[in-house]
Design a protein around this motif. Structure first.
Motif, mmCIF file in Angstrom:
data_model
loop_
_atom_site.group_PDB
_atom_site.id
_atom_site.type_symbol
_atom_site.label_atom_id
_atom_site.label_comp_id
_atom_site.label_asym_id
_atom_site.label_seq_id
_atom_site.Cartn_x
_atom_site.Cartn_y
_atom_site.Cartn_z
ATOM 1 N N GLU A 158 0.835 -1.207 0.000
ATOM 2 C CA GLU A 158 0.000 0.000 0.000
ATOM 3 C C GLU A 158 0.868 1.255 0.000
ATOM 4 O OE1 GLU A 158 -2.233 -0.568 3.585
ATOM 5 O OE2 GLU A 158 -3.792 -1.743 2.594
ATOM 6 N N ALA A 159 1.910 1.261 0.799
ATOM 7 C CA ALA A 159 2.812 2.416 0.850
ATOM 8 C C ALA A 159 3.513 2.612 -0.482
ATOM 9 C CB ALA A 159 3.834 2.237 1.970
ATOM 10 N N LEU A 160 3.981 1.519 -1.070
ATOM 11 C CA LEU A 160 4.691 1.621 -2.340
ATOM 12 C C LEU A 160 3.770 2.083 -3.467
ATOM 13 C CD1 LEU A 160 6.944 -1.558 -2.057
ATOM 14 C CD2 LEU A 160 7.626 0.846 -1.753
ATOM 15 N N GLN A 161 2.528 1.649 -3.446
ATOM 16 C CA GLN A 161 1.561 2.132 -4.445
ATOM 17 C C GLN A 161 1.352 3.636 -4.290
ATOM 18 O OE1 GLN A 161 0.325 0.801 -7.075
ATOM 19 N NE2 GLN A 161 0.772 -1.349 -6.739
ATOM 20 N N ALA A 162 1.277 4.101 -3.048
ATOM 21 C CA ALA A 162 1.087 5.532 -2.794
ATOM 22 C C ALA A 162 2.303 6.342 -3.242
ATOM 23 C CB ALA A 162 0.821 5.769 -1.307
ATOM 24 N N MET A 163 3.473 5.714 -3.254
ATOM 25 C CA MET A 163 4.706 6.395 -3.647
ATOM 26 C C MET A 163 5.001 6.277 -5.132
ATOM 27 S SD MET A 163 7.252 5.140 -0.630
ATOM 28 C CE MET A 163 8.655 5.914 -1.407
ATOM 29 N N ALA A 164 4.285 5.434 -5.845
ATOM 30 C CA ALA A 164 4.623 5.079 -7.222
ATOM 31 C C ALA A 164 4.766 6.279 -8.149
ATOM 32 C CB ALA A 164 3.606 4.097 -7.780
ATOM 33 N N ASP A 165 3.985 7.320 -7.925
ATOM 34 C CA ASP A 165 4.068 8.487 -8.813
ATOM 35 C C ASP A 165 5.082 9.524 -8.326
ATOM 36 O OD1 ASP A 165 2.662 9.452 -6.648
ATOM 37 O OD2 ASP A 165 0.798 9.760 -7.751
ATOM 38 N N GLY A 166 5.761 9.239 -7.202
ATOM 39 C CA GLY A 166 6.835 10.115 -6.723
ATOM 40 C C GLY A 166 6.399 11.425 -6.099
ATOM 41 N N VAL A 204 21.654 -1.276 2.385
ATOM 42 C CA VAL A 204 20.249 -0.925 2.557
ATOM 43 C C VAL A 204 19.431 -1.749 1.579
ATOM 44 C CG1 VAL A 204 20.608 1.396 3.459
ATOM 45 C CG2 VAL A 204 20.451 1.069 0.999
ATOM 46 N N GLU A 205 18.235 -2.101 2.002
ATOM 47 C CA GLU A 205 17.303 -2.797 1.138
ATOM 48 C C GLU A 205 16.230 -1.798 0.731
ATOM 49 O OE1 GLU A 205 14.261 -6.221 2.070
ATOM 50 O OE2 GLU A 205 16.314 -7.006 1.947
ATOM 51 N N LEU A 206 16.083 -1.621 -0.576
ATOM 52 C CA LEU A 206 15.123 -0.673 -1.129
ATOM 53 C C LEU A 206 14.027 -1.447 -1.848
ATOM 54 C CD1 LEU A 206 17.802 1.707 -2.672
ATOM 55 C CD2 LEU A 206 16.509 2.108 -0.574
ATOM 56 N N ALA A 207 12.789 -0.964 -1.730
ATOM 57 C CA ALA A 207 11.656 -1.631 -2.368
ATOM 58 C C ALA A 207 10.871 -0.634 -3.209
ATOM 59 C CB ALA A 207 10.737 -2.257 -1.317
ATOM 60 N N CYS A 208 10.264 -1.143 -4.272
ATOM 61 C CA CYS A 208 9.355 -0.343 -5.093
ATOM 62 C C CYS A 208 8.373 -1.300 -5.764
ATOM 63 C CB CYS A 208 10.111 0.495 -6.126
ATOM 64 S SG CYS A 208 10.915 -0.467 -7.416
ATOM 65 N N VAL A 209 7.373 -0.736 -6.406
ATOM 66 C CA VAL A 209 6.405 -1.542 -7.141
ATOM 67 C C VAL A 209 6.746 -1.441 -8.618
ATOM 68 C CG1 VAL A 209 3.983 -1.764 -7.818
ATOM 69 C CG2 VAL A 209 4.551 -1.272 -5.459
ATOM 70 N N GLN A 210 6.892 -2.609 -9.256
ATOM 71 C CA GLN A 210 7.126 -2.677 -10.701
ATOM 72 C C GLN A 210 6.220 -3.749 -11.267
ATOM 73 O OE1 GLN A 210 11.330 -3.425 -11.155
ATOM 74 N NE2 GLN A 210 11.813 -1.249 -11.172
ATOM 75 N N GLY A 211 5.431 -3.368 -12.231
ATOM 76 C CA GLY A 211 4.519 -4.337 -12.839
ATOM 77 C C GLY A 211 3.525 -4.924 -11.864
ATOM 78 N N LEU A 254 15.758 5.994 -5.465
ATOM 79 C CA LEU A 254 14.860 6.593 -6.443
ATOM 80 C C LEU A 254 13.610 7.122 -5.742
ATOM 81 C CD1 LEU A 254 15.182 3.820 -9.180
ATOM 82 C CD2 LEU A 254 16.399 6.010 -9.055
ATOM 83 N N PRO A 255 12.937 8.122 -6.316
ATOM 84 C CA PRO A 255 11.754 8.710 -5.649
ATOM 85 C C PRO A 255 10.652 7.715 -5.330
ATOM 86 C CG PRO A 255 12.426 10.075 -7.504
ATOM 87 C CD PRO A 255 13.268 8.825 -7.550
ATOM 88 N N GLN A 256 10.493 6.681 -6.135
ATOM 89 C CA GLN A 256 9.437 5.685 -5.893
ATOM 90 C C GLN A 256 9.894 4.548 -4.987
ATOM 91 O OE1 GLN A 256 11.010 6.256 -8.760
ATOM 92 N NE2 GLN A 256 11.389 4.361 -9.884
ATOM 93 N N GLU A 257 11.143 4.592 -4.531
ATOM 94 C CA GLU A 257 11.660 3.545 -3.663
ATOM 95 C C GLU A 257 11.530 3.921 -2.197
ATOM 96 O OE1 GLU A 257 15.147 1.130 -5.906
ATOM 97 O OE2 GLU A 257 15.680 3.180 -5.297
#
Length: 180
Positions: A15-23, A134-141, A164-167
């Motif tokens: 949910e957090a990553l989806q909210a961040m997806a557009d940066g 560091v472990e970074l996460a983002c949503v891809q696909g 990255l801004p979406q991470e």
């Protein structure tokens, strides 16, 4: 000054990553650096304010047999009080002992301290000594993707990182040091 129009406090990482997806989100956990930075004009709030504090799985210390993992929302006070870290990585506990005041230690998160990329970041030198990543996460696909970056390559300048801004920084990890 940007007006905050949306406040989010997700409980799940996706949910957090989806909210961040557009940066376009201002991400915070303890807010101990965010407030002074916005008040001084160094940073501006985005329209979306995203609180990470309640996300399941981003807090805590896991002292595995080979690797130590500290969740990004783990506070400096929790690091300071960790018997496992006192035994395994005393340099990290010592840094937490000297970190600001009790009030700030209770709110400040390890992830926030790292993401600020400040040359004065109290927790950064011991993590560099420990060879942390560091472990970074983002949503891809539509799926959560993670990557690890050695801390000594994460910082690219004062106040700048390779995130990255979406991470989202989700954890700091390091190998269990050899005894002694």
């Amino acid at each position: 000054m940007q007006e905050i129009t949306t406040y989010l406090a997700p409980r799940r990482l996706d949910e957090a990553l989806q909210a961040m997806a557009d940066g376009d989100a201002t991400v915070f956990c303890g807010g101990t650096d965010l407030s002074p930075q916005t008040e001084s004009g160094v940073r501006q709030y985005q329209a979306k304010l995203l609180n990470l504090r309640r996300i399941e799985g981003l807090c805590g210390i896991d002292a595995g047999a080979n690797e130590i993992r500290i969740g990004a929302t783990t506070t400096v006070s929790e690091i300071r009080a960790s018997a496992a870290l006192a035994e395994i990585a005393p340099v990290l506990v010592e840094a937490a002992e000297r970190f600001a005041s009790e009030q700030l230690r209770n709110a400040a998160s390890i992830g926030g301290n790292i993401c600020n990329a400040s040359p004065a970041g109290d927790m950064i030198p011991p993590l560099l000594v420990l060879g942390a990543s560091v472990e970074l996460a983002c949503v891809q696909g539509g799926a959560v993707q993670t990557r690890r970056v050695p801390l000594d390559r994460f910082f690219v300048g004062p106040g700048k990182s390779g995130k990255l801004p979406q991470e989202l920084l989700v954890a700091v990890v390091f190998d269990r040091p050899a005894s002694g």
